[in-house]
Write an enzyme that holds these catalytic residues in place. Structure first.
Site: not given
Ligand code: UGA
Length: 439
Positions: A149, A212, A257, A264
């Protein structure tokens, strides 16, 4: 414990280094010569805060080695499969060729009593299929599914101090020998009181895709609210703060946003829909189509808002794009909303300059037609509009007065709603956020 880690990308490299940090003797294996050469000399092949220091620290102990030779897995008790499962070209389903190739290469080296541990995000049913393959070759070995995760940018902390461990084992029982072996691997984080849930294979696989999907849904929910706020003249950031105070809802992942990207969330929700379709449960996940559509609509909306900011025409307008990575603290540009917006603006006649503290190399390989400028001031110079699309701290902390001296016209689109609109407006800027009132 001797451990092998197959696949040394974002997941595997961090897992290998973290397992060595926990005291295990680890070999990281990958088919990519260049990646292994980098890792072997303590260089991370991608940007991840703290990874390089960790690699150097554990390599100095002699507990972590890297090789392209899969036979080095022989003698390990636990074999972690950490390869990627990207989206298939032209289809929603996951491309399983790397998992299948890794398993085929590894299984001949698995001995009686060993445990093969899948960490990759896979369609439900994969673990049972791989367990059959394993048992044909080595009936005395076990297969477990132990989804990961970790978030990019926080990968080491998420690996060493996760929220929970999920072990999918063949009979779903707590006392399965594979669960005991994983307890030994994760003894240190478990001793901190980390939750641990033992399940059957299918549940463990589904936990990951469900998590996810939930996160993606949360983001698209708030982005849908942003659309309504824009129509009604309301402020989605205050709305998120207010509903987030209800601890059944929570404020995390409610940042409206330009939407989610990366390697992922986008591909995982699509692969989940594809797999549910194969299982005859497609109706259950039809809402994820809407989650995906809301997310993609954000990118188009940013292009339209930029056109509005530029008084109706993008032709020949100099647009400075701050951010190329899919999120801050990462150099990953896979399905990056920032780059997707930059490319669309360029196609529509704008003269786009993109900057980013870490991701320009990857961005230039993916979009060679765009202009990249490593220096923020030069990127901003003479801009007709500034777009903040990845919320790196240095962009969040920009001084509107200093930036005003660089640009041609003071117009800013805050694609992540991280700036203080009053501060920028007071400094003479025309400010637009997403789902925030116009003035
Ligand atoms: C995501 C999950 O959060 C992890 O728990 C999971 O292990 C991982 O995928 C995976 O499957 O390997 P990650 O892809 O690193 O992690 O990034 P996130 O922090 O989840 O962000 C994903 C996207 O959502 C980004 O583009 C971020 O900018 C966007 N986001 C996030 C938003 O637009 N708004 C938010 O409030 C949060």
């Amino acid at each position: 414990m001797r451990i092998s880690v197959i696949g040394c990308g974002y997941l595997g490299a961090v897992h290998a280094a973290s397992m060595a940090k926990l005291g295990h003797e680890v070999v990281g294996i990958d088919v990519d010569d260049a990646k292994i050469a980098d890792l072997a000399r303590g260089k991370a092949p991608f940007f991840e805060p703290g990874l390089e220091q960790l690699l150097l620290e554990v390599q100095a102990t002699g507990r972590l080695t890297f090789t392209t030779d899969i036979s080095a897995a022989k003698g390990s008790k636990a074999h972690f499969i950490c390869v990627g499962t990207p989206q298939k070209k032209g289809e929603n389903a996951a491309d399983m060729r790397y998992v299948d190739a890794a398993a085929a290469a590894l299984l001949p080296y698995v001995a009686a009593g060993d445990v093969v541990v899948g960490k990759s995000t896979v369609p439900v049913g994969t673990a049972a299929r791989l367990a059959d393959l394993l048992h044909e070759l080595q009936p005395q070995a076990h297969l477990a599914w132990n989804p990961e995760f970790l978030r990019e940018g926080h990968a080491i902390k998420d690996t060493l101090h996760p929220d929970r461990f999920v072990y999918g084992v063949e009979d779903g029982n707590d006392d399965h020998p594979a669960a005991a072996l994983l307890d030994e691997v994760y003894a240190a984080p478990l001793s901190e009181g980390t939750s641990r849930i033992v399940t059957d294979y299918a549940t463990a696989e589904l936990v990951k895709t469900a998590a996810n999907s939930f996160l993606a849904t949360k983001i698209s929910f708030i982005n849908a609210m942003a659309e309504v706020c824009e129509a009604a003249g309301a402020d989605v950031t205050l709305l998120a703060d207010s509903i987030g105070l209800d601890d059944r809802i929570g404020r995390k992942f409610l940042n409206a946003g330009i939407g989610f990207g990366g390697g992922c969330l986008p591909k995982d929700i699509r692969a989940f829909m594809a797999r549910a379709g194969e299982l005859g449960a497609d109706q259950a996940l039809s809402f994820l189509r809407e989650v995906d559509a809301i997310n993609m609509r954000r990118r188009t909306r940013v292009v339209e808002l930029t056109r509005e900011l530029c008084e109706g025409s993008l032709l020949g307008k100099r647009v400075a794009v701050l951010g190329a990575a899919f999120k801050p603290e990462s150099d990953d540009v896979r399905d990056s909303p920032a780059l997707s917006v930059a490319a669309q603006l360029q196609l529509q006649g704008a003269v786009v300059s993109v900057t980013d503290p870490q991701a320009l190399g990857n961005a230039a390989r993916r979009f060679p037609e765009l202009n990249f400028e490593p220096d923020t001031d030069r990127c901003l110079s003479k801009a007709d509009a500034v777009l903040l699309l990845t919320e790196w701290r240095e962009y969040r902390e920009l001084d509107p007065h200093a930036v005003a001296d660089l640009v041609s016209t003071c117009r800013i689109l805050d694609g992540r709603n991280v700036l203080d609109p009053a501060k920028w407006r007071d400094a003479g800027w025309s400010y637009r956020g997403l789902g925030r009132p116009q003035a």
